[in-house]
Design a protein around this motif. Sequence first.
Motif, PDB file in Angstrom:
ATOM      1  N   THR A  65      -6.875   3.131  -7.785  1.00  0.00           N
ATOM      2  CA  THR A  65      -7.266   4.418  -8.354  1.00  0.00           C
ATOM      3  C   THR A  65      -8.442   4.692  -8.328  1.00  0.00           C
ATOM      4  O   THR A  65      -9.027   5.659  -8.381  1.00  0.00           O
ATOM      5  N   SER A  66      -9.467   3.664  -8.436  1.00  0.00           N
ATOM      6  CA  SER A  66     -10.966   3.769  -8.333  1.00  0.00           C
ATOM      7  C   SER A  66     -11.394   4.648  -6.799  1.00  0.00           C
ATOM      8  O   SER A  66     -12.540   4.989  -6.887  1.00  0.00           O
TER       9      SER A  66
ATOM     10  N   ALA B  17     -10.013   7.023  -5.524  1.00  0.00           N
ATOM     11  CA  ALA B  17      -9.754   8.537  -5.331  1.00  0.00           C
ATOM     12  C   ALA B  17     -10.926   9.316  -5.037  1.00  0.00           C
ATOM     13  O   ALA B  17     -11.955   8.888  -5.342  1.00  0.00           O
TER      14      ALA B  17
ATOM     15  N   ALA C  62       0.832   5.650  -7.269  1.00  0.00           N
ATOM     16  CA  ALA C  62      -0.320   4.899  -7.506  1.00  0.00           C
ATOM     17  C   ALA C  62      -0.136   3.484  -7.144  1.00  0.00           C
ATOM     18  O   ALA C  62      -1.002   2.888  -7.038  1.00  0.00           O
ATOM     19  N   GLU C  63       0.994   3.294  -6.355  1.00  0.00           N
ATOM     20  CA  GLU C  63       1.076   1.803  -5.797  1.00  0.00           C
ATOM     21  C   GLU C  63       1.606   2.016  -4.339  1.00  0.00           C
ATOM     22  O   GLU C  63       2.218   2.943  -4.069  1.00  0.00           O
TER      23      GLU C  63
ATOM     24  N   SER D 168      -2.782  -1.211  -5.960  1.00  0.00           N
ATOM     25  CA  SER D 168      -3.041  -0.033  -6.602  1.00  0.00           C
ATOM     26  C   SER D 168      -4.428   0.082  -6.821  1.00  0.00           C
ATOM     27  O   SER D 168      -5.189  -0.894  -7.102  1.00  0.00           O
TER      28      SER D 168
ATOM     29  N   GLN E  93      -7.633   7.134  -2.130  1.00  0.00           N
ATOM     30  CA  GLN E  93      -6.597   6.043  -2.595  1.00  0.00           C
ATOM     31  C   GLN E  93      -5.834   5.359  -1.618  1.00  0.00           C
ATOM     32  O   GLN E  93      -5.460   4.227  -1.658  1.00  0.00           O
TER      33      GLN E  93
ATOM     34  N   ASP F 120      -6.278  -1.084 -11.007  1.00  0.00           N
ATOM     35  CA  ASP F 120      -6.860  -1.506  -9.980  1.00  0.00           C
ATOM     36  C   ASP F 120      -6.354  -3.090  -9.645  1.00  0.00           C
ATOM     37  O   ASP F 120      -7.096  -3.797 -10.314  1.00  0.00           O
TER      38      ASP F 120
ATOM     39  N   GLU G  87      -5.857   1.812  -0.394  1.00  0.00           N
ATOM     40  CA  GLU G  87      -4.645   0.816  -0.590  1.00  0.00           C
ATOM     41  C   GLU G  87      -3.978   0.341   0.527  1.00  0.00           C
ATOM     42  O   GLU G  87      -3.567  -0.759   0.817  1.00  0.00           O
TER      43      GLU G  87
ATOM     44  N   GLU H 246       2.405   7.818 -11.487  1.00  0.00           N
ATOM     45  CA  GLU H 246       2.496   6.299 -11.497  1.00  0.00           C
ATOM     46  C   GLU H 246       3.141   5.677 -10.087  1.00  0.00           C
ATOM     47  O   GLU H 246       2.568   4.772  -9.743  1.00  0.00           O
TER      48      GLU H 246
END
Length: 357
Positions: A33-34, A36, A21-22, A31, A39, A303, A43, A18
């Motif tokens: 995540t789609s 990946a 993820a940012e 963030s 990612q 996202d 970002e 997590e």
Amino acid sequence: MRRVSLGFLLLSAFASAELKAETVCGPVTVSATSGAPFQTEIENEVCSQINSKFQTGNLSSVLGYMARAYAVAAQGRVADYGSNMQVFSFGAATTLAVSNISVPTGYGDLEALGKRLSAQTVPDVGTGFSATATLGISLKTTTLRKRGWFDPKNLNIYASFFLLPSVSYQSYSIDALSGSLYLQYKLLQPRKVPFALVTWGGLDIGLGYTYSTTKFKVESTEKLATINFTSNGKNIVYEPTGSLSLAYTTHVIPLEVSTNVSLLYFLSLVVGAAADFHVLTNAELAANVSGAVKVDGTSTAGDYARFNTTETGKVSGVGFRMFAGPQFNIWKMRLFTLAHMTSDSTYGVTLGARFSW
């Protein structure tokens, strides 16, 4: 015990995932995540695009330019520099000012300036606008007596006020308030040039105080801007919602010296200089922007990109300003314009009209 340990490890793994993820870059948090397995790259690029679009890394200097422009926009609208009223005057004027630009000398400069202004949501150019209505009273017709060097009959007093309640159009809104008090004293009396159709208007010194505030706001539940680009072969679209507001405030004390020359009565030319003492002049930007990040048209609940910040730019100390311009005299009507230039490369133009008796 093994199950507890396994649960702890899984929880730690999810927490680490997590945290990873940012991506945080200044006031922006992203963030995606789609995107990946790209990612992090996506970002970082979203961060870069938002920072460029909203000038997040340059806001303090941009707001400094805004404050400088607004300080000039609050000047030149109150006093009558081009005529010698005998009883009173009443009129209205507005000043538009810009900062951090060079004066265009050709079409190429104008084209470059147009691209510069349209390239960012928050351009690195300061702009300011202010308006007011003014009532001036002369003490020439009073019975006040001279005291030493001071003659009350050489004194003009101006008071101005302007109120614009909140006005909204679509997602935009604006409100403004300003007030001024200005004293103008005739140090040297007007003189006519012998054998010529020219009158010198004398020498005036003025001292005043101006308070002015203006707030612009844009707020949308659909989208404030569109950021569309390609990263690692994937199409990224970001259309955030939220609000952006820009609030100007100025408290300034101008000390001015001015003179004028009239030709055939109908045309007067004004020139003057000023020292503007900034008690408090600033521009504040407040941003609350967020929205979904779509990667190839796909967006999950995780996202997003957020941009939340408050920045302030200030003007302090003393600013030096020169102003000049023509005034057209049609009976008792005065149509005037003034061009302002400061020592910090800020420029302004005042347009106004007044009835002077």
